[in-house]
Enzyme design. Sequence first.
Site, PDB file in Angstrom:
ATOM      1  CG  HIS A 255      -6.807   2.593  -8.898  1.00  0.00           C
ATOM      2  ND1 HIS A 255      -7.809   1.650  -9.029  1.00  0.00           N
ATOM      3  CD2 HIS A 255      -6.908   3.082  -7.630  1.00  0.00           C
ATOM      4  CE1 HIS A 255      -8.492   1.584  -7.891  1.00  0.00           C
ATOM      5  NE2 HIS A 255      -7.971   2.433  -7.030  1.00  0.00           N
TER       6      HIS A 255
ATOM      7  NE  ARG B 188      -6.590  -6.820   8.800  1.00  0.00           N
ATOM      8  CZ  ARG B 188      -6.822  -7.432   7.635  1.00  0.00           C
ATOM      9  NH1 ARG B 188      -6.131  -7.104   6.567  1.00  0.00           N
ATOM     10  NH2 ARG B 188      -7.738  -8.376   7.553  1.00  0.00           N
TER      11      ARG B 188
ATOM     12  CG  HIS C 101      -6.414  -4.519  -1.497  1.00  0.00           C
ATOM     13  ND1 HIS C 101      -6.754  -5.694  -0.852  1.00  0.00           N
ATOM     14  CD2 HIS C 101      -6.267  -3.584  -0.527  1.00  0.00           C
ATOM     15  CE1 HIS C 101      -6.822  -5.468   0.451  1.00  0.00           C
ATOM     16  NE2 HIS C 101      -6.529  -4.207   0.675  1.00  0.00           N
TER      17      HIS C 101
ATOM     18  N   GLY D 115      -8.791   7.733  12.043  1.00  0.00           N
ATOM     19  CA  GLY D 115      -7.607   7.837  11.193  1.00  0.00           C
ATOM     20  C   GLY D 115      -7.725   8.988  10.210  1.00  0.00           C
ATOM     21  NE  ARG D 116      -3.360  13.198   6.002  1.00  0.00           N
ATOM     22  CZ  ARG D 116      -2.973  13.087   4.740  1.00  0.00           C
ATOM     23  NH1 ARG D 116      -2.748  11.875   4.219  1.00  0.00           N
ATOM     24  NH2 ARG D 116      -2.798  14.155   3.996  1.00  0.00           N
TER      25      ARG D 116
END
Length: 303
Positions: free
Chosen positions: A97, A111, A107, A260-261
């Site tokens: 940003h 994965r 973005h 997840g965190r």
Amino acid sequence: MTPNINEVLKYLYKLQDQICEQLENLDGTGKFRTDAWERPEGGGGRTRILRDGTIFEQAGVGFSHVYGEKLPPSATTQRPELAGRNFQAMGVSLVFHPHNPYVPTTHCNVRFFIAEKEGEPAAWWFGGGFDLTPFYGFKEDATFWHQTAKQACDVVDKSLHPKFKQWCDEYFFIKHRNEARGIGGLFFDDYNTDNFDASFKLFTSVGDHFLKAYLPIVQRRKDHAYGKRERNFQLYRRGRYVEFNLIYDRGTLFGLQSGGRTESILMSLPPQVRWEYDWQPEAGSAEEELYKDFLPAQDWLAS
């Protein structure tokens, strides 16, 4: 061919390091802080955040490698046959940003998933892509962005870019607003050619082409003069980014559902944002031009 998970992890660690190093060099003053975290159910990650730099208001680059006995619902909605399998998921995900409204938000994500069950062949696939969210449109930038995205695919297979470009246009579409989040780029999932090396080549090509696509645009726009009007429009459009990520984004849903965190999962959200009831752009303005000439899906390489 059996997937080489160690090779994937090695690449992801290297990619995160390279992106953070190059972004710090570009920004000039901003530095990434690193948070290492562990997931109680298995695995963990390394989150890096840059705040209040010269160019970037916030930039997050996260690496994660999580595993467990059961895939979360977001991963089995498209592949119900995988329910009940143990899994490993690993990737690098980032969102930048910038301060200047003339520099686009961006973005990128790459994965790898593998789901296994005793006595059955492993199911594995790659996914990812990158997309651009400008607040003020420049055709030169849009064309360059999509040219570089095409190059990332053409290294592997020239038939891939049209599919992944369309997939990106369809995926990053805010249905309840009936508008695109940005001008797209690449998006792919469930990519498996049955040849690990060939599939891995696409994965690394997408990761390696991201900064090649983004950094030249930042260099062109980072010193562009702006005022309160442009800043307010940037913050307003950031609201669309928040809406998409919290309502539709599969990566956000997977992260939250898999335990997840939370801080790392939601690092994609902008540090400042605004909403305004029933706002409409002024006729003939640069803000209206974004809606009319840039957000509608189109072939930027047609010319």
